[in-house]
Design a protein around this motif. Structure first.
Motif, PDB file in Angstrom:
ATOM      1  N   ALA A   1     -13.376 -19.941  42.534  1.00  3.25           N
ATOM      2  CA  ALA A   1     -13.012 -20.677  43.744  1.00  3.25           C
ATOM      3  C   ALA A   1     -14.060 -21.727  44.080  1.00  3.25           C
ATOM      4  N   SER A   2     -13.620 -22.826  44.694  1.00  4.56           N
ATOM      5  CA  SER A   2     -14.590 -23.855  45.088  1.00  4.56           C
ATOM      6  C   SER A   2     -15.341 -23.393  46.335  1.00  4.56           C
ATOM      7  N   GLY A   3     -16.415 -24.124  46.625  1.00  2.00           N
ATOM      8  CA  GLY A   3     -17.230 -23.727  47.767  1.00  2.00           C
ATOM      9  C   GLY A   3     -18.250 -22.671  47.411  1.00  2.00           C
TER      10      GLY A   3
ATOM     11  N   TYR B   1     -19.146 -11.966  50.226  1.00  2.00           N
ATOM     12  CA  TYR B   1     -18.213 -12.972  49.719  1.00  2.00           C
ATOM     13  C   TYR B   1     -18.329 -13.113  48.206  1.00  2.00           C
ATOM     14  N   THR B   2     -17.247 -13.590  47.599  1.00  2.00           N
ATOM     15  CA  THR B   2     -17.281 -13.835  46.165  1.00  2.00           C
ATOM     16  C   THR B   2     -16.422 -15.046  45.832  1.00  2.00           C
ATOM     17  N   SER B   3     -16.815 -15.776  44.811  1.00  2.00           N
ATOM     18  CA  SER B   3     -16.021 -16.924  44.358  1.00  2.00           C
ATOM     19  C   SER B   3     -15.167 -16.557  43.153  1.00  2.00           C
ATOM     20  N   TRP B   4     -15.346 -15.322  42.651  1.00  2.00           N
ATOM     21  CA  TRP B   4     -14.686 -14.938  41.399  1.00  2.00           C
ATOM     22  C   TRP B   4     -13.351 -14.287  41.689  1.00  2.00           C
ATOM     23  N   LYS B   5     -12.292 -14.835  41.098  1.00  2.00           N
ATOM     24  CA  LYS B   5     -10.962 -14.264  41.348  1.00  2.00           C
ATOM     25  C   LYS B   5     -10.724 -13.036  40.463  1.00  2.00           C
TER      26      LYS B   5
ATOM     27  N   CYS C   1     -12.646 -10.040  48.371  1.00  2.00           N
ATOM     28  CA  CYS C   1     -11.627 -10.870  47.739  1.00  2.00           C
ATOM     29  C   CYS C   1     -12.179 -12.272  47.543  1.00  2.00           C
ATOM     30  N   ALA C   2     -11.805 -12.870  46.430  1.00  2.00           N
ATOM     31  CA  ALA C   2     -12.297 -14.221  46.153  1.00  2.00           C
ATOM     32  C   ALA C   2     -11.841 -15.158  47.250  1.00  2.00           C
ATOM     33  N   THR C   3     -12.731 -15.979  47.690  1.00  2.00           N
ATOM     34  CA  THR C   3     -12.380 -16.900  48.750  1.00  2.00           C
ATOM     35  C   THR C   3     -13.019 -18.252  48.502  1.00  2.00           C
ATOM     36  N   GLU C   4     -12.305 -19.287  48.907  1.00  2.00           N
ATOM     37  CA  GLU C   4     -12.919 -20.619  48.891  1.00  2.00           C
ATOM     38  C   GLU C   4     -14.034 -20.623  49.922  1.00  2.00           C
TER      39      GLU C   4
ATOM     40  N   MET D   1     -22.456 -13.956  47.187  1.00  2.00           N
ATOM     41  CA  MET D   1     -23.320 -13.560  48.291  1.00  2.00           C
ATOM     42  C   MET D   1     -22.566 -12.536  49.110  1.00  2.00           C
TER      43      MET D   1
ATOM     44  N   ALA E   1     -17.097 -19.407  49.622  1.00  2.00           N
ATOM     45  CA  ALA E   1     -17.952 -18.219  49.660  1.00  2.00           C
ATOM     46  C   ALA E   1     -19.394 -18.617  49.968  1.00  2.00           C
TER      47      ALA E   1
END
Lengths: 86, 309
Positions: free
Chosen positions: B16-18, B62-66, A11-14, B59, A16
């Motif tokens: 997403a940021s970060g 984890y993913t930043s893509w919603k 799931c997309a997460t801040e 990575m 990452a």
């Protein structure tokens, strides 16, 4: 980030990429008295860390590129050395 | 299709940021703006070729893509997103998937101009309903600034070094937007970051909501590879447009349109001097190289003006 549930779907997460705010050498500080709320910093920010509601900055992930401070039409943002900040 | 900044502001961020892109990188600015052009009620499937963007936003685990995200290899982002689009078309026709999906592929210039070129060309020729967005930072930045076919002539990279024997890359820059336009796709455009990103947003919206294949070439400066201070990105983009090095134009159903014509075309030095990769051109004895770049820019701009008439 370590508290994320184990899940077959990602799931997309801040954050990452981890707490990327630690990369920063200078932090942008917004002067609310000067800010006109034009939100150009918000649309330009490569990180998307400026909140459009109150223009607060998420320092957990802001990498301190300084784009917002350089381009702010009202000059409401200044870059302050992290070491000098409190 | 008008650009309503206030309405755009109310759309959620789809990245997403970060993430792990460098500070001041142009690519996430492009991605955020392009994804803003997708209506909030629509879903997207995003494919990315191997590139800076891919390695720094997904990575495992984890993913930043919603939105749904597929990482594809360098050479086949165009083919991958076409496959997804074809599968979705079939499932939607059978009533097994909702209709409102949009298909986007992102690639850097290495994965688009060079390695992924054949699959991109194939995707454009098949004219499936997808958008390919190239964020052009003018070299293989992810692996350490090696020259690509998008690197401008005389730029310094780690594989086209400057010194006594060489003054940077010796070859011309490939003009990919024109090559894609020659596929006679419904929509191809070239843009960068100007003002409140109106141009980028409008082109992204047109590209996404035009049925058929569309291509967007976004110049996205790279502070590491172009050797400038991170905060100068908007100035560099402005100079690229004002000098006509990177004209803003679109080709819609074979009709060429220039979106911005500078009143006073600036000399190319104004663009070159903003970046360390062209520093050697300002040394004594290299005046002819700058004059040559100026002649090339002028010639390409004249050609574009003719096409847009």
């Amino acid at each position: 980030m370590n508290n994320l549930p184990i899940n077959p779907l990602s799931c997309a997460t801040e954050g990452a990429g981890g707490p990327t705010g630690t990369w920063r050498s200078h932090r942008p500080v917004i002067d609310p008295a000067k800010c006109t709320g034009c939100l150009l910093c918000w649309i330009w920010c490569p990180e998307g860390v400026i909140a459009k509601e109150d223009r607060s900055i998420n320092y957990d992930y802001c990498k301190g590129c300084g784009l917002c401070a350089k381009e702010c039409p009202a000059h409401a943002i200044t870059m302050i050395k992290e070491a000098d900040h409190e | 299709m008008a650009y309503n900044f206030k309405e755009v502001m109310n759309r959620p961020d789809r990245l997403a940021s970060g993430h792990r892109m460098c500070a001041g990188c142009g690519a996430p600015i492009a991605v955020r703006a392009v994804l803003k052009a997708i209506k909030p009620e629509d879903h997207a499937v995003i494919c990315s070729a191997t590139c800076c963007l891919e390695v720094s936003t997904c990575m495992y685990p984890y993913t930043s893509w919603k939105d749904s995200f597929i990482h594809s290899a360098f050479e086949n982002a165009g083919a991958t997103i076409c496959g997804v689009e074809a599968a979705h078309r079939s499932l939607a026709a059978q009533g097994k998937a909702p209709q409102n999906y949009k298909f986007l592929a992102f690639g850097g210039d290495g994965g688009t101009y060079d390695i992924g070129f054949q699959s991109l060309s194939g995707a454009m020729e098949r004219n499936q309903d997808m958008v390919y967005v190239c964020y052009d930072n003018g070299a293989y930045m992810n692996t350490g600034i090696q020259r690509s076919s998008a690197t401008p002539k005389y730029a310094d990279t780690t594989t086209s070094a400057t010194g006594k024997a060489s003054a940077g890359k010796q070859q011309n820059r490939k003009d990919l937007t024109e090559i894609i336009a020659a596929h006679h796709v419904p929509y191809a455009a070239q843009t960068t970051f100007i003002g409140n990103l109106k141009d980028l947003y409008e082109k992204a919206e047109k590209a996404i909501y035009t049925p058929g294949a569309a291509f967007l070439n976004v110049m996205a400066p790279c502070p590491r590879g172009w050797r400038y201070e991170t905060e100068d990105i908007m100035e560099i983009c402005k100079m690229a447009v004002e000098t006509c090095y990177w004209p803003l134009y679109e080709v819609e159903n074979d009709v060429w349109k220039i979106n911005y014509e500078p009143k006073n075309k600036r000399p190319i030095e104004d663009f070159l001097k903003t970046q360390g990769r062209f520093k050697h051109l300002f040394k004594k004895g290299n005046e002819e190289l700058i004059a040559e770049i100026q002649r090339d820019v002028d010639a390409r701009w004249e050609l574009l003006l003719k096409k847009a008439k």
